[in-house]
Each structure stands twice: as structure tokens, then as C-alpha cells.
Design a protein around this motif. Structure first.
Motif, mmCIF file in Angstrom:
data_model
loop_
_atom_site.group_PDB
_atom_site.id
_atom_site.type_symbol
_atom_site.label_atom_id
_atom_site.label_comp_id
_atom_site.label_asym_id
_atom_site.label_seq_id
_atom_site.Cartn_x
_atom_site.Cartn_y
_atom_site.Cartn_z
ATOM 1 N N VAL B 56 -20.864 -21.297 8.091
ATOM 2 C CA VAL B 56 -21.451 -19.998 8.383
ATOM 3 C C VAL B 56 -22.920 -20.113 8.818
ATOM 4 O O VAL B 56 -23.435 -19.248 9.518
ATOM 5 N N HIS B 57 -23.577 -21.217 8.426
ATOM 6 C CA HIS B 57 -25.028 -21.310 8.674
ATOM 7 C C HIS B 57 -25.492 -22.750 8.493
ATOM 8 O O HIS B 57 -25.458 -23.287 7.392
ATOM 9 N N ALA B 58 -25.923 -23.367 9.565
ATOM 10 C CA ALA B 58 -26.490 -24.720 9.484
ATOM 11 C C ALA B 58 -27.436 -24.901 10.661
ATOM 12 O O ALA B 58 -27.393 -24.143 11.633
ATOM 13 N N HIS B 59 -28.314 -25.897 10.547
ATOM 14 C CA HIS B 59 -29.227 -26.190 11.652
ATOM 15 C C HIS B 59 -28.833 -27.541 12.228
ATOM 16 O O HIS B 59 -29.065 -28.574 11.613
ATOM 17 N N VAL B 60 -28.182 -27.516 13.362
ATOM 18 C CA VAL B 60 -27.644 -28.757 13.930
ATOM 19 C C VAL B 60 -28.153 -29.055 15.340
ATOM 20 O O VAL B 60 -28.010 -30.174 15.813
ATOM 21 N N GLU B 115 -24.966 -22.578 14.599
ATOM 22 C CA GLU B 115 -26.368 -23.032 14.656
ATOM 23 C C GLU B 115 -27.221 -21.799 14.399
ATOM 24 O O GLU B 115 -27.204 -20.840 15.168
ATOM 25 N N ALA B 116 -27.996 -21.853 13.322
ATOM 26 C CA ALA B 116 -28.523 -20.624 12.748
ATOM 27 C C ALA B 116 -29.893 -20.184 13.241
ATOM 28 O O ALA B 116 -30.425 -19.213 12.734
ATOM 29 N N ALA B 117 -30.486 -20.866 14.193
ATOM 30 C CA ALA B 117 -31.802 -20.401 14.651
ATOM 31 C C ALA B 117 -32.117 -20.945 16.032
ATOM 32 O O ALA B 117 -32.555 -22.070 16.173
ATOM 33 N N VAL B 178 -27.571 -11.920 16.291
ATOM 34 C CA VAL B 178 -28.963 -11.593 15.993
ATOM 35 C C VAL B 178 -29.384 -12.256 14.697
ATOM 36 O O VAL B 178 -28.885 -11.931 13.629
ATOM 37 N N LYS B 179 -30.308 -13.200 14.804
ATOM 38 C CA LYS B 179 -30.837 -13.891 13.624
ATOM 39 C C LYS B 179 -32.251 -13.397 13.368
ATOM 40 O O LYS B 179 -33.035 -13.209 14.307
ATOM 41 N N ILE B 180 -32.551 -13.177 12.107
ATOM 42 C CA ILE B 180 -33.880 -12.718 11.711
ATOM 43 C C ILE B 180 -34.412 -13.665 10.640
ATOM 44 O O ILE B 180 -33.744 -13.884 9.637
ATOM 45 N N THR B 273 -28.550 -14.948 4.527
ATOM 46 C CA THR B 273 -28.317 -16.389 4.433
ATOM 47 C C THR B 273 -29.118 -17.012 3.285
ATOM 48 O O THR B 273 -30.037 -16.394 2.756
ATOM 49 N N HIS B 274 -28.736 -18.206 2.924
ATOM 50 C CA HIS B 274 -29.310 -18.996 1.813
ATOM 51 C C HIS B 274 -29.901 -18.141 0.703
ATOM 52 O O HIS B 274 -31.089 -18.216 0.391
ATOM 53 N N LEU B 275 -29.022 -17.349 0.085
ATOM 54 C CA LEU B 275 -29.444 -16.421 -0.980
ATOM 55 C C LEU B 275 -30.160 -17.123 -2.124
ATOM 56 O O LEU B 275 -31.013 -16.537 -2.792
ATOM 57 N N THR B 387 -25.474 -25.232 2.600
ATOM 58 C CA THR B 387 -26.682 -25.840 2.031
ATOM 59 C C THR B 387 -27.865 -25.462 2.908
ATOM 60 O O THR B 387 -28.929 -26.050 2.775
ATOM 61 N N ASP B 388 -27.626 -24.505 3.834
ATOM 62 C CA ASP B 388 -28.643 -24.242 4.842
ATOM 63 C C ASP B 388 -29.052 -25.591 5.449
ATOM 64 O O ASP B 388 -30.228 -25.858 5.631
ATOM 65 N N HIS B 389 -28.033 -26.397 5.730
ATOM 66 C CA HIS B 389 -28.284 -27.764 6.208
ATOM 67 C C HIS B 389 -29.415 -27.794 7.223
ATOM 68 O O HIS B 389 -29.399 -27.001 8.146
ATOM 69 N N PRO B 390 -30.405 -28.640 7.151
ATOM 70 C CA PRO B 390 -30.615 -29.629 6.078
ATOM 71 C C PRO B 390 -31.578 -29.153 4.981
ATOM 72 O O PRO B 390 -32.022 -29.974 4.195
ATOM 73 N N ASN B 391 -31.842 -27.847 4.915
ATOM 74 C CA ASN B 391 -32.938 -27.387 4.061
ATOM 75 C C ASN B 391 -32.746 -27.613 2.570
ATOM 76 O O ASN B 391 -33.668 -28.017 1.881
ATOM 77 N N ALA B 392 -31.560 -27.323 2.052
ATOM 78 C CA ALA B 392 -31.349 -27.535 0.620
ATOM 79 C C ALA B 392 -30.559 -28.817 0.381
ATOM 80 O O ALA B 392 -30.420 -29.271 -0.743
HETATM 81 ZN ZN LIG Z 1 -31.243 -21.704 7.838
#
Ligand SMILES: [Zn+2]
Lengths: 288, 572
Positions: B56-60, B115-117, B178-180, B273-275, B387-392
Motif C-alpha cells: 500500500v505504501h513504500a518508497h522504491v 511508490e508513495a511520493a 493525491v499524496k500529502i 499512512t505510517h500511523l 514499514t513505510d519502506h525504508p523509513n521504519a
Molecule cells: Zn512514506
């Protein structure tokens, strides 16, 4: 005790990689093992016996009982002694990049010059270089902020730029001169330099100690003069003589200690600006 | 090519299939009702069959990743493997190189990743990277939460113009939704500031985060996009931030979900995301504690909200987010190297390495809060794996998180034997939670729910006509107790017995056997052409004067896209 002697037959313009050929891996090897072994060269592997005539004498129960003697020109053999934990390697010639990198024990001696990254990320053992070495001696891997953590490096000749970069422990002794930024980003450990340093020792250091017996060209502005000390004791060792002590790098709230020979750097005590070539050059330029 | 996956034990939550033994038919790239006699039979008896995973949400892919890789060469040397006949060389741990990302998702049985951003200004680059990630389809969501035009539309209450601008920018950037990120905060960072709380204003623009988010949500529903707004609220990572999170979610309550066809699949009007990073109580790190119960309670009473967790995995990872001021705060705490990336009139990103250690109070608190959220949100359709990859933590840890969710004894063991710091039970309620996920719920949070939340009409389920994106895991759930075998759970979800993507077998017994180019999924809004032309006309003088690129070069043209899947959103 097992002595494994490598007598060079031919060299390669593309570097051989020796990180698998360390006492930890080869203490049980006999001739047939070397005959079967292919050494990495670039993106391929070739039989190691194409390059060396290998003579084995004696037996070893453990890596500590191995002595490797490398005869010839190892200027294109990388990773000599890389990741070794015990035993001894003697190089009778030059060595390429990453000699003694990541070693945790044992001893590597190079009777020649060594390329860059010698003793990178060492955690133990001893690396002795009888000639000169280039950049990043006893430094971290590129990008990594945790550098050499233990062990000892002795360079009998000169060391290149950023010697002991990110030093996190252990000691480095350069008997010759040292290029810019020795001990940059260091947090612990000792760097001793017998010769001269052109510029910027200890840039952005947070802690640890640098002792310079020669003349220092330019100091960074983040080093604050603490006065003259005699026979300072640093990590249990006394360094005889008079030194100007600095604390820095205050740009990073650093608490590192920099000692430079008081006699050879006496000009620094009061009016270093007048003595500084580069500064003078800029001032003269501005006045025109 | 036709296949029959024979006798698998199927978990397909969208079709309410919970562990039934049945056959799945594949014809070419789709799931079929039936196949001919020529179909190849693959025996999957006593194995789990699920739709392929959807992240659902990762940064790749994108500029942050590149900056991260440039900035952390020491990460690239981890996980190195040599090329094989099938794979290119692998490298990297928290920020693997592009092909490696595809391979590793594939091995876990995944088929689609959001890809979340994606900042519009760097969209071209994002698409170039997507094109080099094999095996997974990627839908990049476009950043709007600090966009100068959006802030002005929000201040002036011009929702229709904002909608037209979004429609145009989705086409320009080839984005999906739409990402915020830290609305108004990353803009404030341009002035060396941040916003604090939901009602703080961005400097100069004189608009609050609340005004901006509500306007974007309204515009999103006006357009009827397949995905809702996807928000990373203000105050990320700050103790005492949970009221900001709840306030943000509350403000969307009155906004009606679009009735258009594309928006029908999802139930939510906001995805948070990433609650985990947004569910902290207390006033400082000294007295910080979990606010997970409050956030979960809010979600349990409000079905217009979905979220993903951003679970901390206790690894040395890389944080990268378009929340640049937060990254600077993190840098002040850790002292590790920090990079900042300004994206002109659109956003700003920061990067620093991060070590989450089970020995430290803060890392452990974050770990426990993440698990609390998974366990306290009742409806698994409202909470997703991430994991909000790779953040957490890196995405390759999903199987380990699954093992924690399926085994209360394992969680208690970690707490009781001191494997994790005591804040895990002193500052959170984790020790009191004995809920365990079953395979059906795991299938929900890792594929069915993410697909539904993103509004995908073609994946996340084993419905005939859907893409033949399937994962098979080698375990018989009927004689296996995941609660007692957490290590085994981690192992089976780490290496799929089969991963099938678009009807092609890509992984067998955990090994890659083939690769295929990925698809990029984007949203094409129809019927707003006149309004779009108007807003573009209006913004063009500003764009020409202040952007560092020309409009012609700003747009992502069709030839930039790797195998696009265009989701059309028809007119009003
Ligand atoms: Zn993220």
C-alpha cells in the motif's frame, strides 16, 4: 607452523583479488587445493597457479599457525589480508588497494608501498607498511561513519589524504609526512605523525587524539588553542616534549585533542596569520 | 499459456474465500473461469494460495532513492550477490538498487507496489527508475501537500480549480493519486520553520494545513479518483502528536465519497499512512508513551478512514521522506549524516540513516506502538502492512512482522526475556494484547485491503478476469500452528513457493526463475479538459518565471512510461 610462499610467475594489468586467500581460509590447503582454486580477476576467475608458483612447508592446526610470504610485485593484487583474523602475511614488494582492510587479528607487513584504503575498517591486528601509502589509510568504507575500531597501523613512509578518517578506535602511527585531513570525522583513537602535515589535521573531529611532531601548515578555524603542555599522556602513553594543545573541532562541538610540536610550530602561538602563505596571498590580492 | 493451480488452500478475502481447497485457473495473463484440456497442471495441494501481495505504501523509485543511494554507499555493499543467468547483480539493504527491489518483492510473492511520493518536478526520473524495476507493477502517487498552486487554491477556496489542477498534474506527472506529506510543513521548511499542529499556517501562503487537506480531499472526491487522499499528517515522530492525527482524520468526516465508478471500489475518503509515527502520547521523549489506543479507537468508529502501520523492524535503515523539517529534527537527535533536497515550488525531502535498536527506549516504543495498531484496529480492511519502506525498516521484513502478528507468545517472549527494551510494556499496552492474526487476516492486510484502498479493479483478488497475480506459500495451514512457529512463518512468507505475475511464473521455491518488465499505473481524468486548460493558462506565467525547467520538459510524455496501465476516470 605452516609457511606458504607465493612466487610470482606473471602479473595482470587487471587486479587480482586476494580476500579469499587468507590464513583463515587456507590453513588446511595443500597443493591440490591451490591447483583447484581460481582467483577473482575483474568479473572473472582464473587459476591462481597461472600467476604464482606456490610452495607449502609444514602443517597448521589453525590460521594462527600460517605464515604467507608473497614474493614479487603485488601492485595489482587487491585485498591482501582483507578480513583475516589470525596468522601472518609478509609482502616482499608493493601492495594494491585495501591491504589489511577489515582485518581483526594477525599481522600484515608490506616491504614496499601500498595503495589507498590500507587497513580500512580494521578492528584488530597489526598492519605495518615499510614504504608509503595513499589515501584513506585506516579509514572507513566510503559513506560509512564507523571507521577503524581497533588494531594498529604503522606507516614508515608517508601517508596520503584523510588518513584515519572516521577513526573509532585503535592507533595509527605515520613516521613520515601526512597529507590533508588526517583524522577527519574521528571520534576515538590515536593518530601520531612524526613528519610534517600540510593542512587541516582533525577536520570535524569529535573526539580522540592527534599528535604531530613535525610542522603543521594550516589549521582549521575550529581548533582552539589551550596552551603549551609538556610530556602529555595520551591513552596511557607519554609523548615526551613540548606541544601546543588544541581542542576541536568546535564546529561540531568536538572535544578532540590535537598536539603539535611547540618548537617547530612556534610561529603559530601568536601571529600565525602573518606566517600563513595562503592567507597572505589573499590579503595581498585584496589590497591591490 | 494456460495453468491450473490444483488443490491449493485458498485465501482470497475479497471473494470471502477462507482456506477452501480449490483450483485456480489461469489463461494468459488473467484468472479464468475455466481452461482447456491443454492447461498445464501445477499441483499446489497442502499449500496456501493467495492473490499476489500489494504494497500500500513504500518508497522504491524517485529522486529520494537516488540521493539515498549516493549518500549511503555503505548500504549498497550489504546484500550483494553476483549476477546469474536470470538476475542482474543484487546490492543494497535498506535502499536496494532498482532490479534488486523487484526481485526481492517477487520472492515474497508480491505483484504491485505503490511508490508513495513522487514530486511532479522529478516525475520523469521516478518513471525512469520504475522502468528499471522488474516484476512488480508500480503506481506512483503525486505529491500535492506543499505545492504552491494548491496552497493558493486552498486559501482562496477554489476547489474546482484545484481539482482541475490535480487532473492536469496527474497527467503531467503520470501519477496515480493525491499524496500529502506534512501539509504546509515542508514549505515552511523553506523558511527554516515547520508547522506545529493541524491549524498552523505556512509562512507567506497564509493557509493552514487543515484548509489545504480538506480542499485536497474535496477535490479528490470531486474528480472521483480511484484512490482517496493519501496523507502523512503533521508532527510526524513527535511525542504527543496523536491529537494532530485524529484532528486531521476528523476533518475529512463530512466529505462525501465520490459516487463515480472509479471511486466505487474503495470505501475510504482518507488513507493515513505510517500511523505508527503519528500515534504518540506524552509531551517529550522523556514521558512519551503510546497513543495507539486513541488512534485505533478513532479508526474503529470511523469507516471512512484506512491506514497502514509503518512498523519498526529493528534494523539499520535509511529514513527518507518529503517531510524535510522532520528529517532535520531527527538529525539533531542522532547526529548522523543528513541530506536535504529542495524541490522548488513543490516540496522538500530529507534523508538520514537510522538505527532502530531493540535496546533503546524510543525504537522499542515505536516497535510496540506499530504492533498495537495492528492488534487494536478491529477491521483488517482498515489497516495494512507497511514499514513505510525504508523509513521504519526494509520491505523484506514483512514476513517477520507477519510472524509477530500471528504469534502472541513470540511477542511476549521478546518482552519478557528482555530482547526488547522495557518501554515496550511500560509505555504501551502491547503486553496486554493476545490477539493473533490468522492467514485470512494476513491475506487481507497484505493484498486484499491494499488493492481495495488503492481502488484497483484488476488485482488483489482471485476473481476471474482479474490479473493472474498469484502467490503460493509452502505450508499447510490445517496442520500448522503459526502461533508456535514464528520462525517458520517468517521463512514461508520470505520465499514463495510460486510467484505468478500476469500469468507468468517468476518465482519457484523461493528462487527467481524469470523476470518481466513492470507496468506503471496512472490515472487519466477525462472531461476536465476545459478547466485544466484554464488553470494551466493561469499558472503559466508563474511557472515560466519561477520553475527551473520549461513546461515542455516538465511533462512526462508517453514514451517515458514502461508498459503503462492507464486508469481512466470518466467525466463528471
Ligand atoms: Zn512514506
Amino acid at each position: 607452523m605452516k609457511t606458504i610462499t607465493f612466487n610470482q610467475i606473471k602479473t595482470s594489468s587487471i587486479a587480482l583479488e586476494f580476500d579469499e586467500v587468507i590464513p583463515d581460509n587456507i590453513y588446511t590447503w595443500d597443493n591440490s587445493d591451490f591447483d583447484a582454486y581460481q582467483v577473482p580477476i575483474g568479473n572473472s576467475r582464473f587459476p591462481i597457479t597461472d600467476f604464482f608458483d606456490i610452495v607449502i612447508e609444514g602443517e597448521a592446526e589453525s590460521p594462527a599457525e600460517v605464515k604467507m610470504v608473497l614474493n614479487g610485485d603485488y601492485g595489482r593484487v587487491k585485498y591482501i589480508g582483507c578480513k583475516m583474523s589470525a596468522g601472518e602475511i609478509i609482502v616482499n614488494g608493493n601492495a594494491d588497494l585495501h591491504a589489511g582492510a577489515e582485518m581483526s587479528g594477525g599481522k600484515v607487513t608490506v616491504h614496499g608501498n601500498v595503495e589507498a584504503h590500507a587497513g580500512r575498517e580494521m578492528s584488530g591486528g597489526k598492519l605495518e607498511i615499510m614504504g608509503n601509502t595513499k589515501e584513506f589509510c585506516g579509514a572507513s568504507y566510503i559513506g560509512e561513519w564507523r571507521g577503524m575500531t581497533g588494531g594498529e597501523i604503522i606507516v614508515h613512509g608517508n601517508a596520503g589524504k584523510q588518513c584515519g578518517e572516521c577513526l573509532t578506535g585503535g592507533s595509527i602511527h605515520v613516521l613520515g609526512d601526512c597529507d590533508i585531513l588526517a583524522g577527519i570525522h574521528m571520534t576515538k583513537g590515536v593518530i601520531e605523525i612524526d613528519g610534517n602535515v600540510n593542512r587541516w589535521p582533525g577536520g570535524q573531529m569529535k573526539n580522540g587524539n592527534i599528535i604531530i611532531h613535525g610542522k603543521v601548515g594550516r589549521l582549521l578555524e575550529g581548533f582552539v588553542e589551550q596552551g603549551i603542555v609538556t610530556d602529555p599522556e595520551v591513552q596511557g602513553k607519554v609523548y615526551p616534549g613540548k606541544y601546543i594543545e588544541y581542542k576541536g573541532d568546535i564546529a561540531l562541538n568536538g572535544k578532540g585533542a590535537l598536539y603539535i610540536d611547540a618548537e617547530k610550530n612556534r610561529d603559530r602561538l601568536s601571529t600565525w596569520i602573518e606566517e600563513d602563505d595562503e592567507y597572505n596571498a589573499i590579503r595581498v590580492y585584496r589590497e591591490q | 499459456m494456460e495453468y491450473i493451480l490444483k488443490n491449493g488452500i485458498v485465501y482470497d478475502p475479497q471473494n470471502e474465500i477462507n482456506g477452501e481447497t480449490m483450483d485456480i485457473f489461469i489463461k494468459d495473463d488473467q484468472i479464468a473461469e475455466s481452461v482447456s484440456d491443454d492447461a498445464k497442471v501445477i499441483d499446489v495441494s497442502n499449500k496456501i494460495v493467495m492473490p499476489a501481495g500489494v504494497d500500500v505504501h513504500a518508497h522504491v523509485a524517485g529522486p529520494k532513492l537516488v540521493l539515498g543511494r549516493l549518500y549511503r554507499p555503505e548500504d549498497s555493499r550489504m546484500g550483494v550477490s553476483q549476477k546469474t543467468k536470470i538476475e542482474r547483480a543484487e546490492a543494497g539493504f535498506s535502499i536496494p538498487c532498482c532490479p534488486t527491489t523487484g526481485y526481492r518483492y517477487s520472492r515474497m510473492g508480491y505483484g504491485t507496489v505503490c511508490e508513495a511520493a513522487m514530486p511532479p518536478l522529478e516525475a520523469k526520473h521516478t518513471h525512469e527508475e520504475i522502468a528499471t524495476i522488474p516484476n512488480i507493477d508500480i503506481n506512483p502517487v503525486t505529491l500535492f501537500g506543499n505545492n504552491w498552486f494548491c496552497m493558493e487554491y486552498a486559501r482562496e477556496g477554489r476547489i474546482e480549480e484545484m481539482a482541475a489542477y490535480i487532473a492536469a498534474m496527474l497527467r503531467v506527472s503520470k501519477g496515480y493519486g493525491v499524496k500529502i506529506v506534512n501539509p504546509c510543513g515542508s514549505e515552511a521548511w523553506g523558511w527554516g520553520q515547520n508547522v506545529h499542529g493541524y491549524d498552523d499556517k505556512a509562512p507567506y501562503f497564509d493557509v493552514t494545513s487543515r484548509q489545504l487537506v480538506v480542499a485536497l480531499a474535496k477535490a479528490n472526491e470531486m474528480l472521483g479518483l480511484p484512490h482517496s487522499i493519501h496523507i502523512h499528517p503533521n508532527d510526524l515522530g513527535h511525542p504527543g502528536n496523536y491529537p494532530t492525527t485524529v484532528e486531521t482524520l476528523k476533518s475529512i468526516k463530512e466529505i462525501k465519497k465520490s459516487t463515480k465508478k472509479a471511486a466505487k471500489i474503495r470505501d475510504q475518503t482518507v488513507h493515513n499512512t505510517h500511523l505508527q509515527f503519528h500515534a504518540y502520547d506524552g509531551t517529550s521523549w522523556k514521558d512519551a508513551s503510546s497513543g495507539a489506543d486513541k488512534v485505533a479507537d478513532f479508526i474503529n468508529h470511523n469507516d471512512y478512514v484506512t491506514g497502514d502501520v509503518g512498523q519498526v523492524t529493528f534494523d539499520e535503515t535509511t529514513t527518507m521522506t518529503a517531510d524535510a523539517p522532520m528529517e532535520y529534527d531527527l538529525f539533531q537527535i542522532s547526529g548522523l549524516k543528513w541530506a536535504n533536497k529542495d524541490i522548488e515550488c513543490e516540496t522538500a525531502a530529507g534523508i538520514i540513516p537510522c538505527i532502530y535498536s531493540p535496546k533503546t527506549p524510543v525504537g522499542t516504543l515505536q516497535w510496540a506502538i506499530g504492533l498495537e495498531l495492528f492488534l487494536l484496529v478491529d477491521n483488517p480492511w482498515q489497516i495494512c502492512m507497511s514499514t513505510d519502506h525504508p523509513n521504519a525498516g526494509p520491505f523484506i521484513r514483512y514476513p517477520r512482522i507477519i510472524s509477530w502478528l500471528m504469534s502472541a507468545p513470540r511477542r511476549m517472549e521478546m518482552i519478557e526475556n528482555g530482547e526488547v527494551h522495557k518501554w515496550s510494556h511500560k509505555r504501551t499496552g502491547l503486553a496486554g494484547l493476545d490477539r493473533e492474526y490468522d492467514f485470512y487476516e494476513i491475506a487481507t492486510i497484505t493484498r486484499a485491503a491494499p488493492a481495495k484502498i488503492h481502488g484497483f479493479p484488476d488485482r488483489g483478488a482471485l476473481t476471474p478476469g482479474y490479473k493472474a497475480d498469484i502467490a503460493v506459500y509452502d505450508v499447510n495451514p490445517n496442520d500448522f500452528d503459526p502461533s508456535r512457529n514464528p520462525e517458520m512463518v517468517e521463512r514461508i512468507f520470505t520465499s514463495a513457493a510460486y510467484t505468478i505475475k500476469d500469468g507468468q511464473i517468476l518465482v519457484k521455491d523461493g528462487d527467481l526463475v524469470a523476470t518481466k518488465p513492470s507496468h506503471v499505473i496512472w490515472t487519466d481524468v477525462k472531461g476536465w479538459e476545459r478547466e485544466e486548460a484554464q488553470v494551466l493558462n493561469e499558472m503559466m506565467p508563474f511557472f515560466t518565471q519561477y520553475y527551473s525547467v520549461k513546461w515542455e520538459n516538465y511533462q512526462v510524455h508517453d514514451h517515458f512510461l514502461s508498459n503503462p496501465i492507464k486508469v481512466e476516470v470518466p467525466a463528471k
